[in-house]
Design a protein around this motif. Structure first.
Motif, PDB file in Angstrom:
ATOM      1  N   ALA A  26       0.842  -1.201   0.000  1.00 27.95           N
ATOM      2  CA  ALA A  26       0.000   0.000   0.000  1.00 27.95           C
ATOM      3  C   ALA A  26       0.873   1.246   0.000  1.00 27.95           C
ATOM      4  O   ALA A  26       1.809   1.357   0.800  1.00 27.95           O
ATOM      5  CB  ALA A  26      -0.914   0.003   1.225  1.00 27.95           C
ATOM      6  N   ILE A  27       0.573   2.157  -0.895  1.00 26.16           N
ATOM      7  CA  ILE A  27       1.285   3.432  -0.967  1.00 26.16           C
ATOM      8  C   ILE A  27       0.282   4.532  -0.678  1.00 26.16           C
ATOM      9  O   ILE A  27      -0.665   4.747  -1.440  1.00 26.16           O
ATOM     10  CB  ILE A  27       1.924   3.626  -2.351  1.00 26.16           C
ATOM     11  CG1 ILE A  27       2.933   2.499  -2.622  1.00 26.16           C
ATOM     12  CG2 ILE A  27       2.611   4.991  -2.445  1.00 26.16           C
ATOM     13  CD1 ILE A  27       3.273   2.318  -4.073  1.00 26.16           C
ATOM     14  N   LEU A  28       0.452   5.201   0.438  1.00 30.56           N
ATOM     15  CA  LEU A  28      -0.444   6.287   0.814  1.00 30.56           C
ATOM     16  C   LEU A  28       0.109   7.589   0.231  1.00 30.56           C
ATOM     17  O   LEU A  28       1.260   7.955   0.514  1.00 30.56           O
ATOM     18  CB  LEU A  28      -0.581   6.380   2.331  1.00 30.56           C
ATOM     19  CG  LEU A  28      -1.634   5.466   2.976  1.00 30.56           C
ATOM     20  CD1 LEU A  28      -1.316   4.006   2.741  1.00 30.56           C
ATOM     21  CD2 LEU A  28      -1.752   5.750   4.472  1.00 30.56           C
ATOM     22  N   VAL A  29      -0.693   8.250  -0.572  1.00 32.41           N
ATOM     23  CA  VAL A  29      -0.244   9.450  -1.277  1.00 32.41           C
ATOM     24  C   VAL A  29      -1.008  10.655  -0.757  1.00 32.41           C
ATOM     25  O   VAL A  29      -2.219  10.793  -0.990  1.00 32.41           O
ATOM     26  CB  VAL A  29      -0.455   9.318  -2.797  1.00 32.41           C
ATOM     27  CG1 VAL A  29       0.088  10.560  -3.504  1.00 32.41           C
ATOM     28  CG2 VAL A  29       0.210   8.056  -3.330  1.00 32.41           C
ATOM     29  N   GLU A  43       8.367  -0.290  -6.158  1.00 36.06           N
ATOM     30  CA  GLU A  43       9.419  -1.277  -5.888  1.00 36.06           C
ATOM     31  C   GLU A  43       9.579  -1.507  -4.384  1.00 36.06           C
ATOM     32  O   GLU A  43       9.730  -2.646  -3.927  1.00 36.06           O
ATOM     33  CB  GLU A  43      10.739  -0.805  -6.500  1.00 36.06           C
ATOM     34  CG  GLU A  43      10.734  -0.785  -8.030  1.00 36.06           C
ATOM     35  CD  GLU A  43      11.967  -0.116  -8.607  1.00 36.06           C
ATOM     36  OE1 GLU A  43      12.791   0.402  -7.815  1.00 36.06           O
ATOM     37  OE2 GLU A  43      12.114  -0.103  -9.849  1.00 36.06           O
ATOM     38  N   HIS A  44       9.519  -0.416  -3.627  1.00 32.39           N
ATOM     39  CA  HIS A  44       9.659  -0.513  -2.173  1.00 32.39           C
ATOM     40  C   HIS A  44       8.498  -1.291  -1.567  1.00 32.39           C
ATOM     41  O   HIS A  44       8.698  -2.184  -0.725  1.00 32.39           O
ATOM     42  CB  HIS A  44       9.723   0.884  -1.553  1.00 32.39           C
ATOM     43  CG  HIS A  44       9.817   0.880  -0.064  1.00 32.39           C
ATOM     44  ND1 HIS A  44       8.723   0.703   0.759  1.00 32.39           N
ATOM     45  CD2 HIS A  44      10.885   1.011   0.779  1.00 32.39           C
ATOM     46  CE1 HIS A  44       9.098   0.732   2.022  1.00 32.39           C
ATOM     47  NE2 HIS A  44      10.402   0.922   2.064  1.00 32.39           N
ATOM     48  N   ALA A  45       7.270  -0.956  -1.959  1.00 37.19           N
ATOM     49  CA  ALA A  45       6.087  -1.565  -1.354  1.00 37.19           C
ATOM     50  C   ALA A  45       6.012  -3.065  -1.618  1.00 37.19           C
ATOM     51  O   ALA A  45       5.569  -3.832  -0.758  1.00 37.19           O
ATOM     52  CB  ALA A  45       4.830  -0.871  -1.867  1.00 37.19           C
ATOM     53  N   LEU A  46       6.439  -3.487  -2.790  1.00 42.61           N
ATOM     54  CA  LEU A  46       6.406  -4.917  -3.117  1.00 42.61           C
ATOM     55  C   LEU A  46       7.423  -5.707  -2.285  1.00 42.61           C
ATOM     56  O   LEU A  46       7.212  -6.881  -1.985  1.00 42.61           O
ATOM     57  CB  LEU A  46       6.674  -5.122  -4.608  1.00 42.61           C
ATOM     58  CG  LEU A  46       5.537  -4.709  -5.553  1.00 42.61           C
ATOM     59  CD1 LEU A  46       5.992  -4.763  -7.006  1.00 42.61           C
ATOM     60  CD2 LEU A  46       4.303  -5.587  -5.342  1.00 42.61           C
ATOM     61  N   LYS A  47       8.508  -5.049  -1.892  1.00 35.80           N
ATOM     62  CA  LYS A  47       9.546  -5.735  -1.118  1.00 35.80           C
ATOM     63  C   LYS A  47       9.377  -5.549   0.394  1.00 35.80           C
ATOM     64  O   LYS A  47       9.616  -6.475   1.173  1.00 35.80           O
ATOM     65  CB  LYS A  47      10.926  -5.209  -1.517  1.00 35.80           C
ATOM     66  CG  LYS A  47      11.346  -5.558  -2.933  1.00 35.80           C
ATOM     67  CD  LYS A  47      12.713  -4.947  -3.236  1.00 35.80           C
ATOM     68  CE  LYS A  47      13.147  -5.232  -4.667  1.00 35.80           C
ATOM     69  NZ  LYS A  47      14.445  -4.571  -4.995  1.00 35.80           N
TER      70      LYS A  47
END
Length: 392
Positions: free
Chosen positions: A221-224, A274-278
């Motif tokens: 999850a990427i909170l924007v 890339e960060h969120a998947l890892k």
């Protein structure tokens, strides 16, 4: 922005020329030439390493950025006119000024990545592959709209492209976005969810509850936070003791991004995916600005000066920044860009005319999409005597 160019797409991607030197370059670039452009300002990171400021792009991508943002800008200006003509009713929140966020995010994602946002959603829908006729039909409450005329400005939706809507309840889309990310992880998809919210929603308790669960379960999850600096008419510094929203996750890494620089947004979203998947969730704070008021009922000039608005237009406008890049690298001429603007204006006008031909929903449509089909639910009048309809 500092600019550079690479002689051919097969060359190394080191930055070669700053803007002062690039101005003297006159050889036309092919559409597949690789350009490396430095972001306008550095990224500011919290609990993570910042991505590189050097962003790879191409003439064809820059031209697409220009056209897409110009189309969004024109669409929102036309929506303003339609609202004032009373062809659009109810709430209407415009996105002009913030186009770089929607376009940069699209450049770094695919349609299997999910996006969910608040009520300022027209341009996000368009970026996800929606068309102008659907936009204007929905705004005018016609059945040709993306929500069949029943959602209006705040409730655009395009599930087949991973767009799970605009939401009218402040901050409510963030837990839903974390739910989408949970589904992606459960299904072992290599995709992420971007949950967008404004600085006005950044103090909502549900946001922190959802972020806590997302961090516990390492959800993609990427909170924007689209920080346009005013929650309705309240400046961020009056509403938040700590307006450094990218740090608000505490244990969750964050990144502050120039949200008026489409290439910076692209780079940040690529990094975030890339960060969120890892590693799980990340917060992106997009430093952006809206030119209109909070909504059409807000003149937008009582809590900020006209000089402030015009200053942002002159110094940070996302479309003008891309225009300068195109002209500097001789990717397009002034005339070609003017022609693009004329094409965009015509496209918007034609879409409005077509949307006006779409009929309004039948009154019986009020009863659809409420209950599960096939249960024979009956709808009565206020006195419970007159049967109005049997729902499908």
């Amino acid at each position: 922005m500092a600019l550079s160019r690479i002689a051919s797409s097969s060359s190394s991607s080191s930055i070669l020329k700053p803007i002062s030197a690039a101005l003297s370059l006159r050889r036309p670039l092919s559409s597949d030439t690789t350009l490396t452009i430095e972001t306008s300002i550095p990224f500011t990171a919290h609990n993570c390493d910042a991505p590189s400021r050097a962003v790879e792009t191409s003439p064809s991508e820059l031209l697409k950025f220009y056209r897409d943002m110009a189309l969004m800008r024109r669409m929102e200006i036309a929506s303003d006119s339609l609202y004032k003509s009373k062809l659009i009713r109810g709430f209407c929140h415009l996105y002009d000024g913030q186009e770089a966020v929607a376009i940069g995010m699209e450049a770094a994602t695919n349609r299997k990545d999910c996006i969910i946002t608040a009520y300022r959603d027209h341009c996000t829908f368009l970026g996800r592959g929606g068309d102008l006729v659907q936009v204007f039909s929905e705004l005018m409450g016609r059945i040709g709209g993306c929500s069949k005329g029943k959602g209006g400005s705040m409730h655009f939706y395009k599930k087949d492209a991973g767009f799970y809507g605009g939401h009218g309840i402040v901050g409510a889309q963030v837990p839903l976005g974390c739910g989408l990310a949970f589904a992606q992880k459960y299904s072992k998809d290599e995709n992420v969810t971007f949950a967008l919210y404004g600085d006005g929603a950044a103090n909502q308790g549900q946001l922190f509850e959802a972020l806590n669960i997302a961090a516990l379960w390492d959800l993609p999850a990427i909170l924007v936070c689209e920080n346009n600096h005013y929650g309705m008419g309240t400046a961020e510094w009056r509403a938040a003791k700590s307006p450094a929203y990218y740090k608000r996750g505490d244990y969750v890494p964050g990144l502050k991004v120039d949200g008026m620089d489409v290439l910076a947004v692209k780079q940040a979203c690529k990094f975030a995916k890339e960060h969120a998947l890892k590693n799980g969730p990340l917060i992106l704070e997009m430093d952006t600005y809206r030119y209109h008021g909070h909504s059409m009922s807000d003149p937008g000039s009582t809590y900020r000066t006209r000089d402030e608005i015009s200053g942002v237009r002159q110094e940070r406008d996302p479309i003008e920044r891309i225009k300068k890049l195109l002209l500097t690298h001789e990717i397009a001429t002034e005339k070609e860009l003017k022609d693009t603007e004329k094409e965009v204006r015509k496209e918007v006008d034609e879409a409005i005319a077509k949307a006006k031909e779409s009929p309004v929903p039948e009154p019986s449509d009020l009863f659809t999409n409420v209950y599960v089909k096939g249960f024979g639910v009956e709808s009565f009048g206020a006195d419970r005597k007159e049967l109005r309809a049997t729902l499908p």
